[in-house]
Design an enzyme around this catalytic site. Sequence first.
Site, PDB file in Angstrom:
ATOM      1  N   ARG A   1       0.827  -1.219   0.000  1.00 53.03           N
ATOM      2  CA  ARG A   1       0.000   0.000   0.000  1.00 53.03           C
ATOM      3  C   ARG A   1       0.856   1.262   0.000  1.00 53.03           C
ATOM      4  O   ARG A   1       0.546   2.221  -0.708  1.00 53.03           O
ATOM      5  CB  ARG A   1      -0.941   0.020   1.209  1.00 53.03           C
TER       6      ARG A   1
ATOM      7  N   ASN B   1      -6.143  -2.523   2.119  1.00 53.91           N
ATOM      8  CA  ASN B   1      -6.139  -3.962   2.288  1.00 53.91           C
ATOM      9  C   ASN B   1      -7.576  -4.444   2.425  1.00 53.91           C
ATOM     10  O   ASN B   1      -8.396  -3.781   3.066  1.00 53.91           O
ATOM     11  CB  ASN B   1      -5.369  -4.367   3.548  1.00 53.91           C
TER      12      ASN B   1
END
EC number: 3.6.1.7
Length: 103
Positions: free
Chosen positions: A30, A48
Site C-alpha cells: 500500500r 487492504n
Amino acid sequence: MSTPTGTQPPAPTRTVHALVSGTVQGVGFRYHCAYTAQDLGLVGQVRNLPDGDVEVMAQGAAPDVARLLTWLHHGPRWASVSRVTVTDLRPGALEATGFEITG
C-alpha cells in the site's frame, strides 16, 4: 481551434478499480502504491481487504494510470503478485483530491 506549436492536448482521464492478489499484504504494498500513484499525479486510494487482496482506485491521465497498472503487476520487491483484475470506471468517477491509504 488548433493547439499551439510545441504543446500537447491534455491526455484523456482514466478511472480504474483494481484488485491485486498474491502476497500483497504485510510487504509495504500500500505504501509503495500510494507513493507511485502520487508521483504519477493520480488521485484515489489503496486499501487492504479482509481476504488478503489489495484494492486500488485510481484516476488521472490515461498514460499515468497505465503506468500504475503496470507497477501493480509486480509491486514492491517483497510482494509476489499472482493476479491483477482491472475494471474501468466512468472517467472522472472519483472525487478524490489526492491519493491516500484508507485501510
